[in-house]
Design a protein around this motif. Structure first.
Motif, short mmCIF file in Angstrom:
data_model
loop_
_atom_site.label_atom_id
_atom_site.label_comp_id
_atom_site.label_asym_id
_atom_site.label_seq_id
_atom_site.Cartn_x
_atom_site.Cartn_y
_atom_site.Cartn_z
N ILE A 185 13.03 -4.32 11.26
CA ILE A 185 13.19 -4.76 9.86
C ILE A 185 12.52 -6.10 9.64
O ILE A 185 11.80 -6.31 8.65
N VAL A 186 12.72 -7.03 10.57
CA VAL A 186 12.08 -8.34 10.48
C VAL A 186 10.57 -8.20 10.49
O VAL A 186 9.86 -8.85 9.71
N SER A 187 10.05 -7.35 11.36
CA SER A 187 8.60 -7.18 11.51
C SER A 187 7.97 -6.53 10.29
O SER A 187 6.89 -6.93 9.84
N PHE A 188 8.64 -5.51 9.73
CA PHE A 188 8.07 -4.84 8.56
C PHE A 188 8.12 -5.75 7.32
O PHE A 188 7.25 -5.66 6.45
N LYS A 189 9.10 -6.63 7.24
CA LYS A 189 9.11 -7.62 6.16
C LYS A 189 7.90 -8.54 6.27
O LYS A 189 7.26 -8.87 5.28
N PHE A 190 7.60 -8.93 7.50
CA PHE A 190 6.43 -9.77 7.74
C PHE A 190 5.15 -9.04 7.35
O PHE A 190 4.25 -9.60 6.73
N LEU A 191 5.07 -7.76 7.72
CA LEU A 191 3.89 -6.94 7.38
C LEU A 191 3.71 -6.84 5.88
O LEU A 191 2.58 -6.99 5.37
N LEU A 192 4.78 -6.62 5.14
CA LEU A 192 4.68 -6.51 3.68
C LEU A 192 4.19 -7.81 3.06
O LEU A 192 3.35 -7.81 2.15
N ALA A 193 4.72 -8.94 3.55
CA ALA A 193 4.30 -10.23 3.02
C ALA A 193 2.81 -10.46 3.29
O ALA A 193 2.07 -10.90 2.40
N ARG A 194 2.37 -10.17 4.51
CA ARG A 194 0.96 -10.33 4.84
C ARG A 194 0.10 -9.41 3.97
O ARG A 194 -1.00 -9.79 3.53
N LEU A 195 0.60 -8.20 3.71
CA LEU A 195 -0.16 -7.24 2.90
C LEU A 195 -0.33 -7.71 1.47
O LEU A 195 -1.42 -7.59 0.89
N TRP A 196 0.72 -8.29 0.87
CA TRP A 196 0.54 -8.71 -0.52
C TRP A 196 -0.32 -9.96 -0.63
O TRP A 196 -1.04 -10.14 -1.60
N TYR A 197 -0.33 -10.82 0.38
CA TYR A 197 -1.25 -11.97 0.36
C TYR A 197 -2.70 -11.49 0.44
O TYR A 197 -3.56 -11.93 -0.32
N ILE A 198 -2.98 -10.59 1.38
CA ILE A 198 -4.35 -10.11 1.56
C ILE A 198 -4.81 -9.27 0.37
O ILE A 198 -5.96 -9.38 -0.07
N THR A 199 -3.91 -8.44 -0.16
CA THR A 199 -4.27 -7.62 -1.33
C THR A 199 -4.66 -8.48 -2.52
O THR A 199 -5.71 -8.28 -3.14
N CYS A 200 -3.80 -9.44 -2.84
CA CYS A 200 -4.00 -10.23 -4.07
C CYS A 200 -5.16 -11.20 -3.93
O CYS A 200 -5.98 -11.33 -4.85
N PHE A 201 -5.25 -11.88 -2.80
CA PHE A 201 -6.18 -13.00 -2.72
C PHE A 201 -7.42 -12.71 -1.88
O PHE A 201 -8.33 -13.53 -1.86
N TYR A 202 -7.46 -11.55 -1.25
CA TYR A 202 -8.71 -11.14 -0.60
C TYR A 202 -9.32 -9.96 -1.35
O TYR A 202 -10.39 -10.10 -1.95
N PHE A 203 -8.65 -8.82 -1.35
CA PHE A 203 -9.24 -7.62 -1.96
C PHE A 203 -9.42 -7.78 -3.47
O PHE A 203 -10.50 -7.48 -4.00
N LEU A 204 -8.39 -8.23 -4.17
CA LEU A 204 -8.55 -8.45 -5.60
C LEU A 204 -9.32 -9.74 -5.87
O LEU A 204 -10.10 -9.83 -6.82
N GLY A 205 -9.12 -10.72 -5.00
CA GLY A 205 -9.82 -11.99 -5.16
C GLY A 205 -11.33 -11.84 -5.11
O GLY A 205 -12.05 -12.49 -5.87
N ILE A 206 -11.83 -10.98 -4.24
CA ILE A 206 -13.28 -10.77 -4.15
C ILE A 206 -13.84 -10.28 -5.49
O ILE A 206 -14.89 -10.74 -5.95
N LEU A 207 -13.11 -9.35 -6.13
CA LEU A 207 -13.57 -8.84 -7.41
C LEU A 207 -13.57 -9.93 -8.47
O LEU A 207 -14.48 -10.01 -9.30
N VAL A 208 -12.54 -10.77 -8.46
CA VAL A 208 -12.50 -11.89 -9.40
C VAL A 208 -13.63 -12.87 -9.13
O VAL A 208 -14.28 -13.37 -10.06
N PHE A 209 -13.92 -13.11 -7.86
CA PHE A 209 -14.90 -14.13 -7.49
C PHE A 209 -16.35 -13.66 -7.60
O PHE A 209 -17.26 -14.42 -7.31
N ARG A 210 -16.57 -12.42 -8.07
CA ARG A 210 -17.94 -12.00 -8.38
C ARG A 210 -18.51 -12.89 -9.49
O ARG A 210 -19.72 -13.09 -9.59
N ASN A 211 -17.64 -13.37 -10.33
CA ASN A 211 -18.02 -14.29 -11.40
C ASN A 211 -17.87 -15.71 -10.86
O ASN A 211 -16.76 -16.14 -10.52
N PHE A 212 -18.96 -16.46 -10.79
CA PHE A 212 -18.92 -17.79 -10.19
C PHE A 212 -17.98 -18.72 -10.95
O PHE A 212 -17.32 -19.58 -10.36
N ALA A 213 -17.91 -18.56 -12.27
CA ALA A 213 -17.00 -19.39 -13.07
C ALA A 213 -15.56 -19.17 -12.67
O ALA A 213 -14.74 -20.11 -12.70
#
Length: 505
Positions: A137-165
């Motif tokens: 349970i502790v480990s899967f909570k950690f996995l979920l937290a890591r997943l939402w950080y990477i999803t929002c700020f890497y995978f979605l972030g890349i799409l946002v950062f296509r625009n230099f502004a």
């Protein structure tokens, strides 16, 4: 025709009022039974609508809110939630993967990028080791937290950062908010005459520890200094340059009075790497030098340890002695406790070298692995507090040798891709932004030898965002033969790669 339209509007209005009446009535009944969660439904609907149609703006809001976010403990449990950022990240993650599952519309070049591949491998390995964890349970909570950080700020972030502004907006929002927190902290600290013992309390409630407070300032300091020095390549006004200078000064002052040695070391190493980049030293040369230095340290490790462990004392309040303790690794209780935690982690690794004990389980498992002669006055015998104090030794104990190798690989590949952009960038804007991102990451990578904070949004947001910036620069700016990105801040030419409903660019 007009009559039909009026009739339709009347029916819609009637349906709306009936729905509102039913909602209010149900809320009143539930309120009588002390159940009030349904009252937040309109807010949830509005947030979901914003996430679907304006995820870029939500991401900007999270950037602004992250330094100001506060962690609240849930009543009757050991769980906590960081407000207002974590609920938004969770919803954004769910909507992103749902949209991806339904449409499958995501730029294949991102999936094939080396940084992406290693991040996905790391997530897969965390999932595997969570399945074999002693505390699933502790480990899967950690996995979920890591997943939402990477999803929002890497995978979605890349799409946002296509625009230099968008890159500039994201950085400015985060830094303005962080500067406010630093001013607040310095004001509180000044009231205590900058006593070192007050460093942990001063940044609360925004930062619960002076270490992560300093680490985040150092992450953002290089980009602010580059904004301050190089105005024209980024299209900044004189006022923006002025604010960059002020914010840089605030971060430098805050870092100094944080009394965080790991942060100071990280900044010093980033300056060293700045000269390495200026002299265009190749990665292979760096790698050979690093291997040789590690070999020398390993050969003389026993002599070095006994030389540095000769003195045991509590951390001093003198800045001069505090600086001396950076190279006297074992001169005070805090450093000795780190060595105790590291040795405990290594003993855990020797017992389970492949799969480890499970992600984020170190704090619950390390107590029996401590030795009495290594414990200090600040050691905890119950083993339910703290962590391994390392972004590298921690995964070694929690996720085995593969966990360590995946973390090291992520650093190496990020460095290689950033160096390619710095040395071969098509224009000064690409080179300078890549330089700012990697120098910020280097401060954290070095800090990570002595502390680990990637399980907290304050550090995870800028770390994964900087990786997303490097990836976006590599795919949408450096490799793009069309100069449109360089002229119009990345708008237009890659709109087709965005998910259909998630119109972020």
């Amino acid at each position: 025709m007009l009559h039909k339209d009026l009739a339709l509007n009347q029916k819609q209005n009637t349906a709306f009022y009936l729905a509102m009446f039913a909602y209010i009535s149900i809320n009143i009944v539930l309120y009588i039974f002390n159940f009030m969660w349904l009252s937040v439904l309109p807010a949830v609907i509005i947030i979901v609508w914003l996430l679907i149609y304006y995820p870029r703006n939500v991401l900007f809001f999270i950037a602004l809110a992250t330094p100001l976010s506060v962690k609240l403990s849930l009543e009757g449990s050991d769980l906590g939630i960081t407000l207002p950022t974590e609920p938004l990240m969770i919803l954004m993650m769910l909507l992103f993967w749902l949209k991806l599952f339904l449409d499958g519309d995501y730029d294949k070049r991102i999936w094939k990028h080396p940084i992406t591949i290693i991040l996905i491998f790391n997530l897969v390995w965390i999932f595997i080791t969570s399945c074999t964890s002693v505390m699933p349970i502790v480990s899967f909570k950690f996995l979920l937290a890591r997943l939402w950080y990477i999803t929002c700020f890497y995978f979605l972030g890349i799409l946002v950062f296509r625009n230099f502004a968008n890159i500039k907006t994201f950085i400015w929002l985060f830094c303005f908010s962080l500067a406010f927190v630093v001013i607040y902290t310095l004001k509180r600290h000044a009231a205590q005459l900058f006593e070192q013992s007050y460093t942990t309390i001063a940044p609360q409630p925004f930062f619960m520890d002076h270490g992560i407070y300093a680490a985040v300032m150092c992450l953002m300091l290089p980009v602010m200094i580059i904004f301050a020095i190089k105005r024209k390549p980024f299209g900044h006004s004189t006022w923006q340059q002025f604010f960059a200078i002020i914010i840089s000064g605030i971060f430098i002052t805050g870092t100094f009075f944080s009394y965080t040695r790991a942060a100071w070391i990280g900044l010093a190493v980033s300056v060293l790497f700045l000269f390495i980049f200026l002299f265009r030293i190749r990665f292979l040369t760096l790698l050979i030098t690093a291997v040789m230095m590690l070999g020398i340290l390993a050969y003389f490790r026993t002599e070095i340890y006994f030389k540095l462990a000769a003195d045991k004392k509590v951390s001093s309040s003198s800045v001069e002695q505090h600086l001396q303790s950076m190279y006297n690794i074992s001169t005070d209780a805090s450093n000795l406790e780190r060595i105790n935690r590291w040795h405990s982690a290594l003993r855990m690794f020797y017992e389970r070298p492949i799969l480890g004990w499970g992600p984020n389980t170190y704090m619950f498992q390390y107590a029996p692995f401590q030795l009495s002669n290594e414990m200090t006055i600040i050691s905890v015998r119950t083993g339910t507090q703290g962590n391994a104090h390392s972004e590298y030794i921690g995964p070694l104990a929690d996720e085995g040798i593969v966990g360590l190798l995946s973390a090291a690989s992520l650093i190496i590949v990020s460095l290689i891709k950033a160096m390619e952009l710095i040395y071969k960038g098509k224009n000064s804007r690409i080179r300078l932004l890549a330089l700012a991102a990697i120098l910020g990451l280097i401060t954290y990578f070095v800090h990570g030898f002595l502390n680990d904070y990637l399980d907290q949004d304050k550090a995870a947001v800028p770390v994964f965002s900087f990786m997303a910036i490097i990836t976006a620069l590599d795919i949408y700016y450096q490799r793009n033969n069309n100069e449109e990105n360089d002229v119009n801040d990345g708008e237009g030419s890659h709109q087709r790669h965005a998910p259909e409903q998630i119109n972020i660019a």
